[in-house]
Write a protein that holds these residues in place. Structure first.
Motif, short mmCIF file in Angstrom:
data_model
loop_
_atom_site.label_atom_id
_atom_site.label_comp_id
_atom_site.label_asym_id
_atom_site.label_seq_id
_atom_site.Cartn_x
_atom_site.Cartn_y
_atom_site.Cartn_z
N TYR A 1 0.80 -1.23 0.00
CA TYR A 1 0.00 0.00 0.00
C TYR A 1 0.83 1.28 0.00
O TYR A 1 0.33 2.33 -0.37
N GLN A 2 2.08 1.20 0.40
CA GLN A 2 2.93 2.39 0.40
C GLN A 2 3.64 2.47 -0.95
O GLN A 2 4.25 1.51 -1.40
N SER A 3 3.55 3.62 -1.60
CA SER A 3 4.08 3.78 -2.96
C SER A 3 5.53 4.24 -2.98
O SER A 3 5.95 5.06 -2.16
N ARG A 4 6.26 3.73 -3.97
CA ARG A 4 7.61 4.18 -4.26
C ARG A 4 7.72 4.40 -5.76
O ARG A 4 7.12 3.69 -6.58
N LEU B 1 13.31 -2.95 -12.66
CA LEU B 1 13.93 -2.23 -11.55
C LEU B 1 15.33 -2.75 -11.23
O LEU B 1 16.12 -2.05 -10.61
N LEU B 2 15.62 -3.97 -11.65
CA LEU B 2 16.94 -4.54 -11.41
C LEU B 2 17.88 -4.33 -12.60
O LEU B 2 19.06 -4.66 -12.52
N SER B 3 17.37 -3.75 -13.68
CA SER B 3 18.18 -3.58 -14.88
C SER B 3 19.27 -2.52 -14.67
O SER B 3 19.18 -1.67 -13.79
N ASP B 4 20.28 -2.60 -15.51
CA ASP B 4 21.38 -1.63 -15.46
C ASP B 4 20.90 -0.24 -15.86
O ASP B 4 21.57 0.75 -15.59
N GLU B 5 19.76 -0.16 -16.53
CA GLU B 5 19.22 1.12 -16.98
C GLU B 5 18.59 1.92 -15.85
O GLU B 5 18.44 3.13 -15.96
N ALA B 6 18.18 1.24 -14.78
CA ALA B 6 17.49 1.93 -13.68
C ALA B 6 18.46 2.87 -12.95
O ALA B 6 19.60 2.51 -12.67
N VAL B 7 17.97 4.08 -12.69
CA VAL B 7 18.78 5.09 -11.99
C VAL B 7 18.38 5.13 -10.53
O VAL B 7 17.35 4.60 -10.13
N THR B 8 19.18 5.79 -9.72
CA THR B 8 18.83 5.94 -8.31
C THR B 8 17.71 6.97 -8.18
O THR B 8 17.49 7.79 -9.06
N PHE B 9 17.01 6.91 -7.05
CA PHE B 9 15.96 7.88 -6.78
C PHE B 9 16.52 9.30 -6.83
O PHE B 9 15.92 10.19 -7.43
N ASP B 10 17.67 9.52 -6.20
CA ASP B 10 18.27 10.86 -6.17
C ASP B 10 18.58 11.38 -7.57
O ASP B 10 18.38 12.57 -7.85
N GLU B 11 19.07 10.51 -8.45
CA GLU B 11 19.35 10.91 -9.83
C GLU B 11 18.07 11.34 -10.54
O GLU B 11 18.03 12.37 -11.22
N ALA B 12 17.01 10.53 -10.38
CA ALA B 12 15.74 10.85 -11.03
C ALA B 12 15.16 12.14 -10.47
O ALA B 12 14.72 13.02 -11.23
N GLN B 13 15.17 12.29 -9.16
CA GLN B 13 14.61 13.48 -8.52
C GLN B 13 15.35 14.74 -8.98
O GLN B 13 14.74 15.77 -9.28
N SER B 14 16.67 14.67 -9.04
CA SER B 14 17.47 15.82 -9.48
C SER B 14 17.17 16.19 -10.93
O SER B 14 17.01 17.37 -11.26
N ALA B 15 17.09 15.19 -11.80
CA ALA B 15 16.81 15.45 -13.22
C ALA B 15 15.44 16.09 -13.39
O ALA B 15 15.28 17.07 -14.13
N VAL B 16 14.43 15.56 -12.69
CA VAL B 16 13.08 16.10 -12.80
C VAL B 16 13.03 17.52 -12.25
O VAL B 16 12.40 18.40 -12.86
N THR B 17 13.68 17.77 -11.15
CA THR B 17 13.71 19.11 -10.56
C THR B 17 14.23 20.13 -11.57
O THR B 17 13.63 21.20 -11.76
N LYS C 1 -0.77 15.22 -7.51
CA LYS C 1 -0.47 15.16 -6.07
C LYS C 1 0.27 13.86 -5.74
O LYS C 1 1.24 13.87 -4.98
N ASN C 2 -0.16 12.76 -6.35
CA ASN C 2 0.49 11.46 -6.11
C ASN C 2 1.91 11.45 -6.67
O ASN C 2 2.82 10.91 -6.04
N ASP C 3 2.09 12.03 -7.86
CA ASP C 3 3.42 12.08 -8.46
C ASP C 3 4.36 12.95 -7.64
O ASP C 3 5.51 12.57 -7.39
N PHE C 4 3.88 14.11 -7.18
CA PHE C 4 4.71 14.98 -6.33
C PHE C 4 5.10 14.26 -5.05
O PHE C 4 6.24 14.36 -4.60
N HIS C 5 4.14 13.55 -4.46
CA HIS C 5 4.41 12.86 -3.20
C HIS C 5 5.52 11.82 -3.37
O HIS C 5 6.47 11.78 -2.58
N VAL C 6 5.40 10.99 -4.39
CA VAL C 6 6.39 9.93 -4.59
C VAL C 6 7.75 10.48 -5.04
O VAL C 6 8.79 9.88 -4.76
N LEU C 7 7.74 11.65 -5.69
CA LEU C 7 9.00 12.29 -6.09
C LEU C 7 9.62 13.12 -4.97
O LEU C 7 10.79 13.49 -5.04
N GLY C 8 8.82 13.44 -3.96
CA GLY C 8 9.30 14.30 -2.87
C GLY C 8 9.54 15.72 -3.36
O GLY C 8 10.46 16.40 -2.91
N LEU C 9 8.70 16.19 -4.29
CA LEU C 9 8.86 17.52 -4.88
C LEU C 9 7.58 18.34 -4.73
O LEU C 9 6.51 17.80 -4.46
#
Length: 184
Positions: A50-53, A93-109, A123-131
């Motif tokens: 139930y908790q989203s990532r 999610l286990l592929s070599d293509e997957a980036v870290t959360f911090d990398e994704a958050q920085s790029a989106v910011t 609202k859901n997207d902002f919540h899971v992105l922490g933005l």
């Protein structure tokens, strides 16, 4: 920037043709550059999932061209991949293509800076992105009253007169597109 490969879902998905195209006033390239659309796919963690990532984040420009699309590593144990909606698998999610959360958050910011952001249920997207994003620069189709479903205020606990339609319903009603079909 380096382009990432699409996940298996996006390779297999055929895009339906848009029907009932409505003619709109010409928009300059300068005006188009002010807009960007965001969508996040999430997986569930914890009991029952139930908790989203964040599992994938995608940004497209006015013309629908991909600006950023990244699978995102999830450090916690995933208990629900929500594949029927997200198309996300454990392999993604286990592929070599997957980036870290911090990398994704920085790029989106960086990419959202000074943009008018378009999306559905942001609202859901902002919540899971922490933005966050300035309220005046958000165009959320889930909150746009003409796209919402009218309801009897006495039939719901909040007394609301309108509730958001699901994106699946909006895509069919407004664009003639079938999306989020189970098994496809």
């Amino acid at each position: 920037t380096q382009r990432r490969k699409r996940s298996k879902k996006s390779k297999k998905t055929k895009r339906p043709k848009i029907v009932n195209i409505i003619s709109a006033p010409a928009v300059s390239a300068e005006e188009k550059a002010n807009y960007i659309a965001l969508d996040c796919e999430m997986v569930g963690i914890g009991p029952g999932g139930y908790q989203s990532r964040l599992a994938r984040v995608s940004l497209v420009n006015w013309d629908g061209e991909t600006v950023y699309d990244a699978l995102v590593q999830v450090v916690e144990k995933v208990t629900d991949y929500r594949t029927f909606v997200s198309g996300i698998t454990e392999e993604d999610l286990l592929s070599d293509e997957a980036v870290t959360f911090d990398e994704a958050q920085s790029a989106v910011t960086i990419l959202l800076q000074d943009k008018i952001l378009v999306g559905h249920g942001l609202k859901n997207d902002f919540h899971v992105l922490g933005l966050t994003h300035p309220w005046y620069a958000i165009r959320d189709t889930a909150k746009y009253e003409p796209f919402m479903k009218a309801v009897d205020p006495s039939s719901n606990p909040t007394g609301a007169t309108h509730i958001p339609k699901k994106l699946k319903v909006l895509a069919k009603d407004k664009l003639g597109m079938l999306i989020q079909e189970e098994g496809k």
